[in-house]
Design an enzyme around this catalytic site. Structure first.
Site, PDB file in Angstrom:
ATOM      1  N   GLY A 434       0.791  -1.223  -0.068  1.00 62.39           N
ATOM      2  CA  GLY A 434      -0.096  -0.047  -0.189  1.00 62.39           C
ATOM      3  C   GLY A 434       0.619   1.287  -0.108  1.00 62.39           C
ATOM      4  O   GLY A 434       0.600   1.978  -1.013  1.00 62.39           O
ATOM      5  N   SER A 435       1.784   1.449   0.996  1.00 61.14           N
ATOM      6  CA  SER A 435       2.184   2.783   1.082  1.00 61.14           C
ATOM      7  C   SER A 435       3.646   2.818   0.236  1.00 61.14           C
ATOM      8  O   SER A 435       4.364   1.694   0.118  1.00 61.14           O
ATOM      9  CB  SER A 435       2.516   3.144   2.566  1.00 61.14           C
ATOM     10  OG  SER A 435       3.322   2.074   3.155  1.00 61.14           O
ATOM     11  N   ARG A 517      10.038   5.072  21.256  1.00 68.42           N
ATOM     12  CA  ARG A 517       8.810   5.392  20.419  1.00 68.42           C
ATOM     13  C   ARG A 517       7.763   5.487  21.300  1.00 68.42           C
ATOM     14  O   ARG A 517       7.356   4.613  22.042  1.00 68.42           O
ATOM     15  CB  ARG A 517       8.818   4.215  19.522  1.00 68.42           C
ATOM     16  CG  ARG A 517       8.064   4.652  18.445  1.00 68.42           C
ATOM     17  CD  ARG A 517       7.985   3.319  17.255  1.00 68.42           C
ATOM     18  NE  ARG A 517       6.511   3.383  17.009  1.00 68.42           N
ATOM     19  CZ  ARG A 517       5.846   4.342  16.241  1.00 68.42           C
ATOM     20  NH1 ARG A 517       6.816   5.226  15.623  1.00 68.42           N
ATOM     21  NH2 ARG A 517       4.679   4.379  15.593  1.00 68.42           N
ATOM     22  N   GLU A 668       3.491 -10.983   6.842  1.00 61.85           N
ATOM     23  CA  GLU A 668       4.985 -10.807   6.901  1.00 61.85           C
ATOM     24  C   GLU A 668       5.312 -12.385   7.275  1.00 61.85           C
ATOM     25  O   GLU A 668       4.884 -12.980   7.966  1.00 61.85           O
ATOM     26  CB  GLU A 668       5.286 -10.306   8.100  1.00 61.85           C
ATOM     27  CG  GLU A 668       6.925 -10.130   8.596  1.00 61.85           C
ATOM     28  CD  GLU A 668       6.862 -10.659   9.941  1.00 61.85           C
ATOM     29  OE1 GLU A 668       6.610 -10.212  10.899  1.00 61.85           O
ATOM     30  OE2 GLU A 668       7.498 -12.034  10.135  1.00 61.85           O
ATOM     31  N   HIS A 697      11.836  -3.960   6.685  1.00 61.44           N
ATOM     32  CA  HIS A 697      12.024  -3.471   7.803  1.00 61.44           C
ATOM     33  C   HIS A 697      13.437  -3.181   7.846  1.00 61.44           C
ATOM     34  O   HIS A 697      14.198  -2.678   8.814  1.00 61.44           O
ATOM     35  CB  HIS A 697      11.713  -4.130   9.252  1.00 61.44           C
ATOM     36  CG  HIS A 697      10.184  -4.602   9.327  1.00 61.44           C
ATOM     37  ND1 HIS A 697       9.763  -5.447   8.753  1.00 61.44           N
ATOM     38  CD2 HIS A 697       9.233  -3.814   9.639  1.00 61.44           C
ATOM     39  CE1 HIS A 697       8.436  -5.668   8.786  1.00 61.44           C
ATOM     40  NE2 HIS A 697       8.002  -4.277   9.632  1.00 61.44           N
TER      41      HIS A 697
END
Ligand code: GLN
Ligand code: ZN
Length: 758
Positions: A434-435, A517, A668, A697
């Site tokens: 998608g991205s 994060r 994945e 990744h």
């Protein structure tokens, strides 16, 4: 009666700790400056908590990265590969957390996993034949002393031996029983040292006790604590559980000589019942977790007082402590300085506000007629006001929807035959998730648009240009099913949350996800409704640029729900159906406008899977899967529905995944082993699959031969008519160059495989 907490957020109200640590990573400050900054933060927090009137304040809940890693470090479970780097203590710690690449070597980080049923991630401890357990660090003592110097006597907290040993990844055929005695010795030493420092209590956190436990688990637990408790000396020991109830070992725990026991009354559905049925040991403190440490809403004082009243039947008042259900780590700091909708919302209460609630409840419980207290009345009013504020009475979709609303027709096989004809895709079709790379240029543009520095027309033109080059690129690469690239989206949940009615967004309600994060989950405060098309403009723009199919790209209801703070006045099932209906409208709108393939991402499907297996279906998967089915049950047979999941750790729920009844699923598989593919083969999984053939990744570009061999491996488990070729997740975080090269190799590899196999 007293008040306590299990732990407090540590990242800083404006994420000061995150920025300090990141500065240290970039070598802009040294260890001393980092520690000085952190010390100030700790001081402020302890004082804030003390000022709020909390009696039992924890220390050692502060961490530079993760509390499990801290415990690993404390007990010297440091693998040789990290020690051999010859770094300082702090840098060794960070090397374990994030890997190290530099003049001293190249070592990968330890693995990271989700902390029970939260979105917090912990570092997975490793024990191998070289591990020599010993007390190796002094943070727990240092922080206790630090607080004491400020005049605050804290309760140091530590992850317990039973939980720790169950989280360890054992190597070299070492077993739990090989290390348990050494581990107990380490805990004993910590207890003795704290006792010498004149601590009164230690809090030992044992969330693993709320999991499904078998006989040998319970034996291990009893063995450990019998040994630990027989030498506790004068230090009082509190066993703290959270994230559920301890139904498998209630009596075993009660039979041991703890000075205090912390139980969860929010997620622990059976806690009240267990106490009533089995009683509670005399002269033992009960830390009653009745203020929700995981969600952002006010506590109902009426309900809390009722629970305490019932508890008073089995426990003397002086042995009761009003507590949070888990560490406040999982909620943001405060509604102060928030946007008005947040600050003025009658029902929102973050960590700081929850401290006040704890105090209020203690005070109310001390009164004979708490109902007459102004605080009680106010609290009730807040709930009433919140109900009035909500747009309308929630339609109980769980009751309104009919069985056929969840069933797509015709069945999978019939639709597949129809789609094969209408879509006419080659064998082993290639696509992406998608991205496409979100470059700095795109992020800057979006932030300028959000700040009103760029007009809507200008922003949309910019996005359209990006879409155009993305489509061109995919055509050049000769991919089969294209995407528009998601350039208009910052985050897959935030984007939809902002367009749907029913969400509140915060300015700085950050919650630690892992290390430095943080995430800022939106808050579901009302009925969720689709008020306008959300993805139509960009999708249709992309669609008319090419003759190839462009996938419509949506986030699924379960993922939107799981990555938000849900409201508590209706069930999660109902919220999921509301989101499902909203996304369904978008799906049908896309279809009506000629979009023939629609992907509904469920990246976070597994996130809220209950910790106990017997609850998986009834309490979660049954409705979660139905919410997904609701999204696509209304489409035509020709419309192909895709879904995507990030973590392929779904062997155990594989039949539920198939029951989502999508036509294609990508996931994945490049890092994890072939396990999932074996399960797919064995369970006769019918959905077509795209197990990612390379890992996005990492910036590494996979070679053609590597991709050919990966694909051939997949073909030993999956028939070629069912297999899709794609990367394992969205390309958003990748650079442009490596993306183009990787995708080019992917298409070449697919073509080679077709040559070999045909
Ligand atoms: N479609 C999303 C993307 O490509 C999926 C992201 C995800 O799985 N986390 O970015
Ligand atoms: Zn993904």
């Amino acid at each position: 009666m007293k008040s306590g907490i299990i732990g407090y957020p540590r990242i800083g109200e404006t994420r000061e700790l995150k920025f300090l640590i990141e500065k240290y990573f970039r070598k802009e400050i040294d260890e001393y400056a980092l520690e000085e900054g952190a010390k100030k933060l700790r001081e402020k927090q302890w004082k804030d908590i003390q000022r709020a009137g909390i009696d039992d304040i924890t220390s050692n809940d502060f961490s530079y990265y993760d509390q499990v890693l801290d415990t690993v470090f404390l007990f010297n479970m440091i693998e040789k590969r990290y020690l051999e780097l010859g770094l300082s203590n702090l840098d060794t710690y960070f090397a374990m957390a994030r890997g190290y690449q530099g003049i001293k070597g190249d070592v990968k980080a330890l693995a990271m996993k989700k902390w029970f049923n939260t979105n917090y991630h912990y570092i997975v401890p490793v024990v191998d034949e070289n591990t020599k357990l010993k007390v190796n660090d002094d943070k727990i003592f240092r922080h206790f002393k630090e607080a004491k110097r400020l005049g605050i006597k804290t309760t140091p907290t530590i992850i317990g031996p039973f939980t720790l040993i169950n989280l360890i990844d054992f190597k070299d055929s070492i077993e739990k029983t090989d290390i348990i005695d050494d581990l107990i010795a380490c805990y004993k030493e910590v207890i003795a040292n704290l006792s010498d420092l004149d601590a009164t209590w230690i809090q030992i956190e044992e969330p693993f006790l709320v999991m499904d436990l078998n006989k040998s688990d319970i034996e291990l637990f009893e063995y450990t604590y019998r040994k630990l408790l027989n030498s506790k000396g004068k230090l009082k020991i509190k066993l703290q559980t959270y994230f559920g109830d301890i139904r498998d070992c209630y009596q075993n725990i009660m039979a041991l000589d703890f000075d205090g026991i912390g139980l969860d009354f929010i997620e622990g559905k059976e806690t009240c019942h267990l106490i009533k049925k089995n009683g509670f040991p005399e002269k033992t403190f009960l830390y009653a977790g009745i203020v929700n440490g995981k969600n952002v809403w006010r506590t109902s004082y009426e309900k809390s007082i009722n629970i305490i009243r019932k508890l008073k039947a089995s426990i003397q008042e002086e042995y009761l402590v009003v507590n949070t259900s888990c560490s406040l780590l999982h909620v943001p700091y405060t509604v102060e300085d928030e946007y008005d909708v947040v600050k003025n919302h009658p029902l929102l209460a973050f960590a700081k506000e929850k401290l006040i609630e704890l105090q209020d409840i203690v005070k109310l419980c001390k009164r004979d007629d708490p109902q007459k207290d102004i605080k009680f009345a106010l609290n009730q009013q807040y709930f009433k006001k919140a109900t009035e504020l909500r747009a309308m009475k929630s339609d109980n979709l769980a009751k309104l929807l009919m069985e056929e609303d969840f069933i797509r027709k015709p069945n999978f096989k019939d639709r597949r035959d129809i789609q094969k004809k209408t879509l006419n895709l080659p064998l082993l079709p290639t696509t992406t998730i998608g991205s496409f790379p979100q470059t700095k240029e795109i992020r800057t543009m979006r932030s300028r648009y959000k700040k009103g520095k760029v007009s809507k027309a200008e922003y949309e033109l910019f996005i359209d240009n990006k879409i155009e080059s993305c489509i061109k690129l995919q055509e050049e690469l000769n991919l089969d099913v294209l995407v528009h690239g998601e350039f208009e989206r910052s985050d897959m949940v935030e984007f939809f949350g902002e367009k749907l009615a029913g969400f509140i967004f915060t300015k700085k309600a950050w919650v630690q996800s892992y290390g430095t994060r943080c995430v800022k989950p939106p808050i579901i405060c009302d009925d969720i409704k689709r008020v306008e098309p959300m993805t139509l403009r960009e999708t249709l723009y992309a669609n008319q640029l090419t003759n190839k199919p462009v996938k419509g790209m949506l986030t699924g209801p379960v993922t939107i729900l799981n990555w938000s703070f849900p409201r508590e006045d209706i069930s999660l099932e109902q919220i999921a159906y509301q989101i499902g209906m909203a996304i369904r409208e978008e799906v049908l709108d896309l279809e009506r406008h000629g979009v023939s393939i629609i992907q509904v991402d469920e990246a976070a499907l597994k996130e809220k899977l209950p910790l106990r297996r017997e609850e998986w279906g009834r309490d979660y998967l049954d409705w979660a899967i139905r919410a997904f089915r609701l999204v696509h049950s209304g489409v035509k047979p020709e419309t192909q529905i895709h879904t995507h999941m990030c973590y392929s750790e779904f062997n155990e729920i594989i039949q539920h995944i198939d029951a989502m009844d999508a036509d294609v699923i990508s996931f994945e598989a490049s890092r994890s082993s072939m396990d999932i593919l074996e399960a797919i083969e064995k369970e006769e999984f019918q959905t077509e699959v795209g197990p990612g053939i390379y890992d996005i990744h990492s910036p590494r570009v996979p070679s053609v031969s590597e991709l050919v061999s990966n694909t051939l491996k997949l073909l030993t488990k999956v028939r070629s008519e069912k297999l899709w070729i794609n990367p394992d997740c969205g390309l958003k975080t990748r650079g442009e160059r490596e993306t183009i090269e990787s995708l080019r190799n992917l298409v070449v590899a697919r073509n080679k495989v077709l040559e070999i196999r045909l």
